[in-house]
Design a protein around this motif. Sequence first.
Motif: not given
Length: 343
Positions: A235-240, A274-287, A294-295, A310-313
Amino acid sequence: MNRLSDKEAIDLLKHGDILELGQQANKIRQEKHPGNTVTFIVDRNINYTNVCLNECRFCAFFRRENRKDAYLLPIETILQKVKETQEAGGTQVMLQGGLHPSLPFEYYLNMINTIKTAFPDIVIHSFSPAEILHFSKIANKSIKETLQDLRSAGLASLPGGGAEILVDRVRKIVSPKKIMTDDWLKVMETAHSIGMESTATMVLGLGETIEERIEHMRRVRDLQDKTGGFRAFIMWTFQPGNTQLGGNKLSSWEYLKTLAVSRLYFDNISHIQGSWVTQGQQIGQITLAFGADDLGSIMLEENVVRAAGTAYQMSIDKMVNTIEKADFKAAQRDTEYNIIRRF
């Protein structure tokens, strides 16, 4: 534990305490995956073309065929990308493209076969149900025959892309030219019937109601009851950004709450990602405290979310560090969720 009903799930999303939900989801995760291990995969999304007939309002990636920035990658470029993936320790490629109006079905068969011949150890986990249905139409074949031909050429499994929200009211607003709910489910059911497994996905924040989120989950859970073919729910969130649909990003709070409910709801799906791609590393960690085991991928390349601004590395080292700092043990997995390397 009794199976969560739709009514109970809706009530939890509307009125549930987020921390209690996280604790409940974490308990289920630990029951399903004892041992404190969190997995990830090393792979690459290869967007072989950005030309697409669907022109979805939520997508910033597609181009019409006559646009100057429309492209179709040469097979040599695709092979180079696969080579780089394997050299970086990757085990999987995900070929993702638009529904190109001019390419014959043989193009896709040749592309898969060429990749698999050159790199027999790479798993080709590719083509969403929308692409499969498009292929079946241009090939004038049934969905089953189309999938069998693709599997013979080297396709291993299907990603769950294109699900967005599996409610036609929402789909008619955000992607009116794209396949509707029953078609998405039919492709997945057919794939499962020939032993080709897949993942299931969901995109939050497309104007859906709480009830429609749970309706989406119910359609996936019902099919899983029937086939058992979904390996994971993602699951991930729409990036507008840069999209016709526009609007605001859904809050991470809402994302985490829905993620936790999905872990409680899907008693028949083993893995929640969990989605770090749309949420970022910290929220990905909280998932990882909200039911995710699984990340996903470190994604050596990703262009669709990036096109929406949206771009997280991520790297293997950063992924391992993210998991370990949350007090879990990191492990690299393959497409089938078998652990191939521990850290």
